[in-house]
Design an enzyme around this catalytic site. Structure first.
Site, short mmCIF file in Angstrom:
data_model
loop_
_atom_site.label_atom_id
_atom_site.label_comp_id
_atom_site.label_asym_id
_atom_site.label_seq_id
_atom_site.Cartn_x
_atom_site.Cartn_y
_atom_site.Cartn_z
N ASN A 1 5.46 1.57 -3.83
CA ASN A 1 4.31 1.74 -2.75
C ASN A 1 4.23 3.22 -1.77
O ASN A 1 3.55 3.37 -1.02
CB ASN A 1 3.97 1.03 -1.83
CG ASN A 1 5.56 0.55 -0.44
OD1 ASN A 1 6.00 1.62 -0.90
ND2 ASN A 1 5.54 -0.54 0.21
N LYS A 2 5.51 3.86 -2.17
CA LYS A 2 5.74 5.77 -1.47
C LYS A 2 4.26 6.48 -2.14
O LYS A 2 3.68 6.08 -2.74
CB LYS A 2 6.94 5.74 -1.21
CG LYS A 2 8.43 4.29 -1.17
CD LYS A 2 8.03 4.68 0.54
CE LYS A 2 9.20 3.79 1.11
NZ LYS A 2 8.83 2.64 1.59
#
Length: 385
Positions: A186-187
């Protein structure tokens, strides 16, 4: 028919990643070593303008190795923000050290310099201080670094959420003795799972590589004089990272545009505030967050329930570590009590906040849908009242 799913922050691939991954397969470099690993380290280091980097299996592994390299051991004190994800402080426990949780300040939601000074009054000789740049917003680095330098304490920067963010023109993750980045799914860029440890000190990064490959001694046979770890990034996932890095600035621009759109769309709702940004920094706006004024008729749960009912992913602000059952025995330093207040800044942010969908693949239609749902919650609450 179910509404289209809108994610909080999912990976965005561009096709370039496949070229590097294909190269790994074509050359049979699918082990935790290889040309992609070496190149990803070099390219990431060049991007943040630091000379040395070690590609690892996770940001958590990077923090753990940083603590090991600093000689953190049983009984040592490590100062760490309370308002963060548990991965920031779990490695302190791996080494049987003692975390002391530090409260946030309102201006950036990051470690409070005032609370940090108070912590030093109670614990004069911590082994390390871990700084976090929450949701991509740089901490008050000048104040915090000055305090740590004055006390002679080594700093580890947890820049897991802030890759590409800068403070006074310098990249987060490059101020402390060690910096760490995360490439979780999710970065702002991803390698599926992975992390990077960076430092000005070449010998320290070389040692990190040694420890991350099971600390095998340079002997023909398998000999180990100390405990090591299986923490090295694979050549396949490093290929994904190399492709992603080429699009990092594009991702950052899109994240910033999402924050700006929310900020403008909610500017007339006086009970709602977007997460604050450090005026001395340039945030990557990894996640756009909001808080609701105390005493408002709307609660974060009401907003999250409304979004989730429409198949839109959101989530609460990180629950502070000093409130977590697993860390309840450890000390927490707040400045509110001595000012006649109760609780803490970090607890207040948690109680009043939530993370809005910040996926860079959101279309304008997606953004309008999210915004309209949030606005409707506030309008409905006022009508009902």
């Amino acid at each position: 028919m179910e509404n289209k799913r809108i994610y909080l922050s999912s990976p965005t691939m561009h096709g370039k990643e496949q070229e590097f991954v294909k190269e790994a397969f074509d050359t049979n470099w699918v082990a935790p070593l290889g040309p992609n690993v070496n190149s990803f380290e070099k390219e990431l280091a060049e991007y943040v303008n630091i000379p040395n980097a070690a590609a690892l299996s996770s940001g958590t592994a990077a923090i753990h190795l940083a603590l090991r390299l600093l000689g953190v051991k049983k009984g040592d004190i490590v100062f760490v923000p309370s308002l963060t994800f548990s991965a920031t402080c779990n490695p302190i426990i791996y080494e049987n050290a003692t975390p002391v949780f530090i409260d946030s300040e309102e201006e950036t939601w990051n470690m409070s310099p005032e609370a940090l000074r108070k912590a030093y009054e109670k614990y004069p000789s911590p082994k390390a201080v871990i700084i976090v740049h929450l949701y991509g917003t740089p901490a008050k680095l000048q104040e915090v670094m000055e305090i740590c330098a004055e006390k002679g304490t080594a700093v580890i920067e947890d820049a897991a959420e802030s890759l590409s963010s800068t403070y006074k023109g310098k990249h987060t993750g490059t101020f402390g003795r060690f910096g760490i980045y995360s490439f979780n799914g999710n970065k702002i860029i991803t390698t599926s799972g992975g992390g990077m440890l960076v430092s000005e000190e070449e010998a320290m990064i070389e040692r990190a590589r040694f420890l991350s490959t099971q600390a095998r001694d340079p002997a023909r046979h398998y000999q180990h004089s100390q405990i090591g770890y299986n923490y090295r990034m694979s050549n396949v996932t490093a290929g994904i990272g190399r492709g992603q890095l080429l699009s990092l600035e594009e991702h950052k621009a899109l994240k910033k545009a999402i924050y700006k759109q929310y900020q403008e769309a909610f500017s007339d709702i006086e009970e709602l505030s977007m997460n604050p940004l450090n005026p001395d920094g340039d945030a990557n706006n990894w996640l756009s967050c909001m808080t609701i004024k105390e005493g408002a008729r709307v609660t974060p749960d009401m907003v999250m329930d409304a979004l989730e009912a429409e198949n839109i992913e959101c989530r609460p602000i990180w629950k502070p570590m000093h409130l977590q059952p697993v860390f309840q025995e450890y000390d927490f330093i707040s400045v509110l009590e001595e000012k006649g207040g109760k609780g803490s800044i970090s607890e207040d942010i948690f109680n009043r906040g939530l993370c809005l969908p910040s996926d860079i693949k959101n279309t304008q239609e997606d953004m309008d849908r999210i915004i309209n749902i949030v606005r409707k919650v506030f309008v409905t609450a006022h009508i009902v009242a």
